[in-house]
Design an enzyme around this catalytic site. Structure first.
Site, PDB file in Angstrom:
ATOM      1  CG  HIS A  60      -1.874   1.133   1.335  1.00 51.33           C
ATOM      2  ND1 HIS A  60      -3.244   0.961   1.429  1.00 51.33           N
ATOM      3  CD2 HIS A  60      -1.675   2.472   1.383  1.00 51.33           C
ATOM      4  CE1 HIS A  60      -3.832   2.148   1.520  1.00 51.33           C
ATOM      5  NE2 HIS A  60      -2.900   3.077   1.486  1.00 51.33           N
ATOM      6  CG  HIS A  62      -1.132   6.981  -1.098  1.00 54.55           C
ATOM      7  ND1 HIS A  62      -2.423   7.025  -1.573  1.00 54.55           N
ATOM      8  CD2 HIS A  62      -1.208   6.437   0.149  1.00 54.55           C
ATOM      9  CE1 HIS A  62      -3.252   6.563  -0.642  1.00 54.55           C
ATOM     10  NE2 HIS A  62      -2.540   6.192   0.412  1.00 54.55           N
ATOM     11  N   GLY A  67      -2.992  12.221  -0.015  1.00 52.69           N
ATOM     12  CA  GLY A  67      -3.420  13.453   0.657  1.00 52.69           C
ATOM     13  C   GLY A  67      -4.343  14.267  -0.220  1.00 52.69           C
ATOM     14  N   GLY A  68      -4.394  15.578   0.053  1.00 46.69           N
ATOM     15  CA  GLY A  68      -5.217  16.472  -0.747  1.00 46.69           C
ATOM     16  C   GLY A  68      -6.554  16.815  -0.122  1.00 46.69           C
ATOM     17  CE  LYS A 154      -7.365   3.142  -0.558  1.00 51.03           C
ATOM     18  NZ  LYS A 154      -6.496   4.310  -0.451  1.00 51.03           N
ATOM     19  CG  HIS A 193      -9.011   3.667   3.921  1.00 48.71           C
ATOM     20  ND1 HIS A 193      -7.928   4.497   4.130  1.00 48.71           N
ATOM     21  CD2 HIS A 193     -10.037   4.226   4.620  1.00 48.71           C
ATOM     22  CE1 HIS A 193      -8.269   5.483   4.925  1.00 48.71           C
ATOM     23  NE2 HIS A 193      -9.550   5.355   5.241  1.00 48.71           N
ATOM     24  CG  HIS A 222      -5.484   2.157   7.048  1.00 46.73           C
ATOM     25  ND1 HIS A 222      -4.176   2.173   6.629  1.00 46.73           N
ATOM     26  CD2 HIS A 222      -6.199   2.788   6.073  1.00 46.73           C
ATOM     27  CE1 HIS A 222      -4.094   2.789   5.455  1.00 46.73           C
ATOM     28  NE2 HIS A 222      -5.304   3.161   5.088  1.00 46.73           N
ATOM     29  NE  ARG A 225      -8.299   4.429  10.277  1.00 47.20           N
ATOM     30  CZ  ARG A 225      -7.715   5.341   9.490  1.00 47.20           C
ATOM     31  NH1 ARG A 225      -7.395   6.523   9.973  1.00 47.20           N
ATOM     32  NH2 ARG A 225      -7.459   5.074   8.230  1.00 47.20           N
ATOM     33  CG  ASP A 280      -1.253   5.013   4.109  1.00 43.96           C
ATOM     34  OD1 ASP A 280      -1.396   5.245   2.892  1.00 43.96           O
ATOM     35  OD2 ASP A 280      -2.114   5.313   4.957  1.00 43.96           O
TER      36      ASP A 280
HETATM   37 ZN   LIG Z   1      -3.279   5.101   2.051  1.00 45.57          ZN
END
Ligand SMILES: [Zn+2]
Length: 384
Positions: A60, A62, A67-68, A154, A193, A222, A225, A280
């Protein structure tokens, strides 16, 4: 090109002891002590005193930058091949994140192809956070069947920024992935996710109750978490031996540390073989001060997988072979990539040389020395 690595102490990730590894082209041709090899152009590396382990597999990342969601200045930059290689990662799966308005699947596919062209082994998931899915072609099924780099799709569940898909929607997506995957001999995965809202594992058990082989196709990430999520993930994993749970090494973790989360999952009874780590990397993650206050945001680091593996050995008494398996063979098996993440005959010639402190000193990717000491051999585009 042929490389003979002599006399390293080999963890494949199973402990093999001091032995030789012969790589020819992009494959491992032989593993054994005192190999007698005569090949034109053979380069021989004396690795006495070092450990040789498989190239790391990160399920996993990016690669295009994540982000963003906090506005345009929170968009993380794309990763470089060199950053992955320096972290020991030879095998990577690229994903889109929450921002699918400005990050598009054709860009992700092009980035994955760039990494492959530079000598890594790279794949991707189609779609992103959203439901209904976004795709490269007509459908998720077509993407899985027709695009060799696509391992599955995903989806975000239990996340305030996600689409809250129903049980029927998730089962429909899983079925579509399975139907396509069996036609092209892929594993076919739905990479989920998990946000902090705690109902996805109820949905997974409802799907399992229909008879769908969920362990083969579902890959939740995740999982540490929140405490509730990790407990649910452990209960899910312990139902069937083909179920995997993925713990993020550079993202929110309720125990403050991913190594602690892995240790907690194993203490809870989850077999190590069913746990994977992913970084991640190049997502956007909060950074905290000593009191736990958010003091800023940073780009997720792919090097956290290696760091977590080392901490498991150093601070949690994990055998090195078990700690390595989280970022090598377990990760490869979870992706259905049986020739990745292991040092054995026929496997892809990916390897990492570690010193006695478990620091990375050299990396071989697809049969080529990609890094040695501080020197990267992989040449980034336009880097003159
Ligand atoms: Zn991610």
């Amino acid at each position: 090109m042929a490389i003979l690595i002599r006399n390293a102490y080999v963890f494949a990730p199973k402990e093999l002891g001091a032995t030789d590894v012969l790589m020819v082209g992009e494959k491992i041709l032989a593993v054994g002590p005192n190999l007698s090899v005569s090949l034109p152009g053979l380069s021989v590396i004396d690795a006495s005193g070092f450990l040789l382990v498989p190239g790391f597999v990160d399920p996993h990342v990016h690669v295009l930058g994540g982000g963003g969601v906090g506005g345009p200045i929170t968009r993380a930059p794309a990763i470089t091949a060199g950053e992955l290689i320096r972290a020991g990662i030879t095998t990577v799966v690229g994903v889109l994140g929450a921002d699918v308005m400005t990050r598009k699947l054709p860009d992700l596919l092009a980035k994955v192809r760039e990494l492959n062209a530079l000598g890594l082994s790279a794949w991707m998931y189609t779609s992103s956070f959203r439901y209904p899915p976004v795709t490269l072609s007509q459908s998720v099924a077509d993407d899985v069947a027709l695009v060799s780099e696509v391992l599955g799709a995903k989806l975000a569940m239990g996340d305030a920024n996600g689409s809250f898909p129903s049980t029927e929607a998730v089962l429909g997506l899983l079925s579509q992935i399975r139907q396509a995957a069996v036609t092209v001999k892929k594993q076919g995965l739905l990479h989920v996710h998990l946000g902090a809202i705690p109902n996805p594992f109820d949905i997974f058990e409802e799907i399992a109750a229909t008879g769908f082989p969920i362990g083969r196709h579902l890959r939740p990430t995740h999982c540490a978490r929140t405490e509730f999520l990790l407990k649910s993930a452990c209960a899910y994993a312990m139902q069937e031996s083909d179920r995997y749970i993925d713990i993020t090494t550079d993202g929110p973790c309720y125990l403050g540390h991913p190594a602690a989360a892995v240790s907690a999952a194993v203490s809870c009874g989850v077999p190590v073989e069913q746990i994977t780590l992913s970084s991640d990397g190049h997502g956007v993650v909060p950074r905290f001060d000593a009191d736990g206050n958010i003091v800023g945001q940073a780009v997720g680091e792919v090097a956290r997988n290696h760091a977590t593996m080392v901490e498991l050995v150093r601070d949690y008494n994990f055998p090195l072979s078990a700690a390595l398996s989280l970022i090598t063979s377990n990760a490869a098996d979870s992706l259905g990539l049986s020739d990745q993440g292991r040092l054995e005959i026929g496997a892809c010639a990916n390897a990492v040389l570690l010193n006695q402190n478990l620091q990375i000193v050299a990396v071989v990717s697809r049969g080529q020395v990609a890094m040695h000491g501080d020197t990267l051999a992989v040449k980034e585009p336009f880097s003159e």
